[in-house]
Write a protein that holds these residues in place. Sequence first.
Motif, PDB file in Angstrom:
ATOM      1  N   ASP A 372       0.836  -1.205   0.000  1.00  0.00           N
ATOM      2  CA  ASP A 372       0.000   0.000   0.000  1.00  0.00           C
ATOM      3  C   ASP A 372       0.874   1.260   0.000  1.00  0.00           C
ATOM      4  O   ASP A 372       0.594   2.230  -0.716  1.00  0.00           O
ATOM      5  CB  ASP A 372      -0.920  -0.016   1.230  1.00  0.00           C
ATOM      6  CG  ASP A 372      -1.876   1.163   1.244  1.00  0.00           C
ATOM      7  OD1 ASP A 372      -2.641   1.330   0.276  1.00  0.00           O
ATOM      8  OD2 ASP A 372      -1.853   1.930   2.222  1.00  0.00           O
ATOM      9  N   ALA A 375       2.260   1.744  -3.440  1.00  0.00           N
ATOM     10  CA  ALA A 375       1.240   2.211  -4.379  1.00  0.00           C
ATOM     11  C   ALA A 375       1.020   3.715  -4.248  1.00  0.00           C
ATOM     12  O   ALA A 375       0.825   4.418  -5.246  1.00  0.00           O
ATOM     13  CB  ALA A 375      -0.063   1.451  -4.149  1.00  0.00           C
ATOM     14  N   LYS A 376       1.065   4.211  -3.008  1.00  0.00           N
ATOM     15  CA  LYS A 376       0.839   5.646  -2.779  1.00  0.00           C
ATOM     16  C   LYS A 376       2.079   6.488  -3.094  1.00  0.00           C
ATOM     17  O   LYS A 376       1.971   7.628  -3.523  1.00  0.00           O
ATOM     18  CB  LYS A 376       0.429   5.869  -1.325  1.00  0.00           C
ATOM     19  CG  LYS A 376      -0.962   5.316  -1.016  1.00  0.00           C
ATOM     20  CD  LYS A 376      -1.272   5.384   0.469  1.00  0.00           C
ATOM     21  CE  LYS A 376      -2.681   4.868   0.753  1.00  0.00           C
ATOM     22  NZ  LYS A 376      -2.967   4.759   2.191  1.00  0.00           N
ATOM     23  N   GLY A 379       3.677   5.164  -8.053  1.00  0.00           N
ATOM     24  CA  GLY A 379       2.697   4.465  -8.877  1.00  0.00           C
ATOM     25  C   GLY A 379       3.321   3.614  -9.963  1.00  0.00           C
ATOM     26  O   GLY A 379       2.835   2.516 -10.262  1.00  0.00           O
ATOM     27  N   TYR A 382       4.697   0.464  -8.408  1.00  0.00           N
ATOM     28  CA  TYR A 382       3.598  -0.421  -8.009  1.00  0.00           C
ATOM     29  C   TYR A 382       2.957  -1.069  -9.238  1.00  0.00           C
ATOM     30  O   TYR A 382       2.569  -2.241  -9.183  1.00  0.00           O
ATOM     31  CB  TYR A 382       2.530   0.327  -7.202  1.00  0.00           C
ATOM     32  CG  TYR A 382       1.471  -0.636  -6.708  1.00  0.00           C
ATOM     33  CD1 TYR A 382       1.738  -1.469  -5.626  1.00  0.00           C
ATOM     34  CD2 TYR A 382       0.252  -0.775  -7.365  1.00  0.00           C
ATOM     35  CE1 TYR A 382       0.814  -2.406  -5.198  1.00  0.00           C
ATOM     36  CE2 TYR A 382      -0.685  -1.705  -6.948  1.00  0.00           C
ATOM     37  CZ  TYR A 382      -0.395  -2.517  -5.860  1.00  0.00           C
ATOM     38  OH  TYR A 382      -1.312  -3.462  -5.452  1.00  0.00           O
ATOM     39  N   GLN A 383       2.855  -0.319 -10.329  1.00  0.00           N
ATOM     40  CA  GLN A 383       2.293  -0.893 -11.549  1.00  0.00           C
ATOM     41  C   GLN A 383       3.148  -2.063 -12.024  1.00  0.00           C
ATOM     42  O   GLN A 383       2.621  -3.095 -12.481  1.00  0.00           O
ATOM     43  CB  GLN A 383       2.207   0.174 -12.641  1.00  0.00           C
ATOM     44  CG  GLN A 383       1.450  -0.273 -13.886  1.00  0.00           C
ATOM     45  CD  GLN A 383      -0.006  -0.602 -13.607  1.00  0.00           C
ATOM     46  OE1 GLN A 383      -0.703   0.162 -12.937  1.00  0.00           O
ATOM     47  NE2 GLN A 383      -0.464  -1.743 -14.086  1.00  0.00           N
ATOM     48  N   TRP A 386       2.267  -4.893  -9.846  1.00  0.00           N
ATOM     49  CA  TRP A 386       0.946  -5.434 -10.176  1.00  0.00           C
ATOM     50  C   TRP A 386       1.001  -6.293 -11.435  1.00  0.00           C
ATOM     51  O   TRP A 386       0.389  -7.370 -11.493  1.00  0.00           O
ATOM     52  CB  TRP A 386      -0.069  -4.299 -10.363  1.00  0.00           C
ATOM     53  CG  TRP A 386      -1.390  -4.853 -10.797  1.00  0.00           C
ATOM     54  CD1 TRP A 386      -1.903  -4.903 -12.054  1.00  0.00           C
ATOM     55  CD2 TRP A 386      -2.334  -5.519  -9.949  1.00  0.00           C
ATOM     56  NE1 TRP A 386      -3.116  -5.546 -12.042  1.00  0.00           N
ATOM     57  CE2 TRP A 386      -3.402  -5.937 -10.772  1.00  0.00           C
ATOM     58  CE3 TRP A 386      -2.375  -5.790  -8.585  1.00  0.00           C
ATOM     59  CZ2 TRP A 386      -4.508  -6.616 -10.256  1.00  0.00           C
ATOM     60  CZ3 TRP A 386      -3.472  -6.470  -8.076  1.00  0.00           C
ATOM     61  CH2 TRP A 386      -4.525  -6.877  -8.906  1.00  0.00           C
ATOM     62  N   LEU A 410      -5.517  -2.676  -3.044  1.00  0.00           N
ATOM     63  CA  LEU A 410      -4.291  -2.909  -3.818  1.00  0.00           C
ATOM     64  C   LEU A 410      -4.576  -3.376  -5.243  1.00  0.00           C
ATOM     65  O   LEU A 410      -3.683  -3.396  -6.085  1.00  0.00           O
ATOM     66  CB  LEU A 410      -3.432  -3.967  -3.118  1.00  0.00           C
ATOM     67  CG  LEU A 410      -2.909  -3.606  -1.725  1.00  0.00           C
ATOM     68  CD1 LEU A 410      -2.283  -4.823  -1.064  1.00  0.00           C
ATOM     69  CD2 LEU A 410      -1.907  -2.463  -1.804  1.00  0.00           C
ATOM     70  N   ARG A 412      -5.918  -3.708  -9.108  1.00  0.00           N
ATOM     71  CA  ARG A 412      -5.960  -2.813 -10.258  1.00  0.00           C
ATOM     72  C   ARG A 412      -6.687  -3.507 -11.419  1.00  0.00           C
ATOM     73  O   ARG A 412      -6.581  -4.725 -11.590  1.00  0.00           O
ATOM     74  CB  ARG A 412      -4.542  -2.434 -10.708  1.00  0.00           C
ATOM     75  CG  ARG A 412      -3.745  -1.665  -9.664  1.00  0.00           C
ATOM     76  CD  ARG A 412      -4.332  -0.284  -9.396  1.00  0.00           C
ATOM     77  NE  ARG A 412      -3.552   0.489  -8.450  1.00  0.00           N
ATOM     78  CZ  ARG A 412      -3.778   0.525  -7.133  1.00  0.00           C
ATOM     79  NH1 ARG A 412      -4.765  -0.219  -6.615  1.00  0.00           N
ATOM     80  NH2 ARG A 412      -3.039   1.276  -6.341  1.00  0.00           N
ATOM     81  N   ASP A 424      -4.706  -0.584 -14.504  1.00  0.00           N
ATOM     82  CA  ASP A 424      -4.130   0.471 -13.666  1.00  0.00           C
ATOM     83  C   ASP A 424      -5.177   1.305 -12.933  1.00  0.00           C
ATOM     84  O   ASP A 424      -4.860   2.353 -12.375  1.00  0.00           O
ATOM     85  CB  ASP A 424      -3.242   1.386 -14.519  1.00  0.00           C
ATOM     86  CG  ASP A 424      -3.994   2.002 -15.698  1.00  0.00           C
ATOM     87  OD1 ASP A 424      -5.205   1.732 -15.854  1.00  0.00           O
ATOM     88  OD2 ASP A 424      -3.367   2.755 -16.470  1.00  0.00           O
ATOM     89  N   SER A 426      -7.733   1.659  -9.814  1.00  0.00           N
ATOM     90  CA  SER A 426      -8.025   1.110  -8.483  1.00  0.00           C
ATOM     91  C   SER A 426      -9.521   1.209  -8.196  1.00  0.00           C
ATOM     92  O   SER A 426     -10.240   2.019  -8.808  1.00  0.00           O
ATOM     93  CB  SER A 426      -7.240   1.865  -7.410  1.00  0.00           C
ATOM     94  OG  SER A 426      -7.785   3.175  -7.236  1.00  0.00           O
TER      95      SER A 426
END
Length: 639
Positions: A372, A375-376, A379, A382-383, A386, A410, A412, A424, A426
């Motif tokens: 988390d 992700a914040k 990005g 995190y992508q 993912w 979390l 996508r 992508d 959320s």
Amino acid sequence: MTVEAQKESHGFQTEAKQLLHLMIHSLYSNKEIFLRELVSNASDAADKLRFESLSNPELLSDDTDLRIRIEFDQEEGTLTISDNGIGMSRDEVIENLGTIARSGTSAFMQQLTGDQQKDAHLIGQFGVGFYSAFIVADKVGVFTRRAGLNADQGVYWECHGEAEYSVETVEWAQRGTRVVLHLKDEAKEFADSWRLRSIIKKYSDHIAIPVEMLKEEAPATEEGEEQKEEKAPEFEAVNAAQALWTRPRSEVKSEEYKEFYKHISHDFDDPLIWSHNRVEGKQDYTSLLYIPARAPFDLYQRDAARGLKLYVQRTFIMDDAEQFLPLYLRFVKGVLDSNDLPLNVSREILQQDRNTDAIKSALTKRVLDMLDKLAKKDGDQYQKLWDLFGNVLKEGPAEDFSNKEKIAKLLRFASTRADTEKQDQSLEDYVGRMKDGQKAIYYVCADNFATAKSSPYLEVFRKKGIEVLLLTDQVDEWFVGHMNEFDGKQFQDVAKGALDLGEAESEEDKAEHEKVVQESGALVERVQGVLDGSVESVRATTRLVDSPACLVVSEQDMGPQMRRILEQAGQALPEAKPIFEINPSHPLVQRLDQEQDEDRFADLTNILMDQANLAAGNQLADPADYVRRLNTLLLEMHG
């Protein structure tokens, strides 16, 4: 040494030969990693001896100071890595060194691309570190004796990096393993003290036991020459010899964390992120958790070996302790060192231990919080995560009810908001964009993005500007069945049940729909008569704008995507008939309504039914019949 058994030659499997050849050439640009791999193997051997000595102390009684020694001979062009760890028996030598990859070789080979740089990364995660010795050596000899066996049960293994290797039983006094590399001419740089020391500091400083080399002494004076010759060789530790996870975070550099990850994972890539944490209180443990930057080749094999490297009070216990993280986080690598578990802990004890459950719960939350936070904060990173592990994270809501909301944040998805297959979007962003009066999170399931994007079920949503999630992964329908809702909003399949747009639909639209239903009653009955037995019912629809007809399933029925998956798995399922919805405002349906010839009416109705099946991504029960009907219609139009 005396030979106790005849020398045997063995051939590698064909795939293993290919893998060996590929690895030698793919990793050549990073030759020095061979030393990291061999030192890592020696460290593992020491860990395993410590563990076995818990129940059999005699194994350690003759030599309690565990160590790794590295020696070289510039004249002979050899490099030797020795350890006094667990060692190997003859059968273990054949099993461990005679088979490059003990399982999954075929699946692994299929993933190789021929691109040496890309394949090098795959080779690392496949766990063939010992064979990296052949990057620098044209001959490798291994002397070994398993702890607890007699000196006359030593083993010598030899290979020239080609199709065969030999094994013979020898007299070998020392417990442990001695690997002798006969260096290639172009690799003689590794028979150099400074070069070896710098590699050990770079890659193996964190190894928890000493990695020793001969102490370098100043040149002797003439008076001291005789004294020096009488002096026994003196070794000194080159590395820090302290388990990295036991050190305070503030004292550990990023590069050290990265190298330690490569040590425990045999990955050649740096990790994406990591979390190092010490817990004191009800539980007393240290964890160091990593998220890899590359998915393992066996990620979707749910029964594959996985889990954390478990230590109890700094003593190694097992490599793959799967009890401390749920299955949907099986991609996480790392170390757990607990002070609360017994030293003789087994997998069976772990399954029943309350401390295990408490640690699992805490580590699961830590990983989810780590994801988390990423992700914040970043990005793009995190992508990347993912894209690697998203499908596995989607297993979470069904397996981990207590963390369902954390997992949901979390996730996508692709959606109708962007004309791209990229997942992508959320759920939080989707809810934030919901139309006034919209009470549900709408989604459509399909076998691929093209089918989802062009689905007729989306027509009314596009017309009204309502976003729909496009779910195309096999796990998706199963996932939403367990997720049910997010932030108080129910998930609703746009291809299931009667369409209800709630307050997002105006009173005028509702009144218009009622009028259409009443006016198309006779047509619906005629169509029902033709399709009787093959559909549950026929009704006028409000979900179509540009298409003449579609198929939907009842609210309680399983969707076609999940049905196909279960049928492919051999599961018998009760028959479920779809609902056939027609669009009375479409010219084809209006033309159908005017048809007086009942045979022609039946043909046209069946064509619309087959087209609806195709648009839904389904297979036709009788494709030849569909072609015949369509050809007849085309000929009549031409006539």
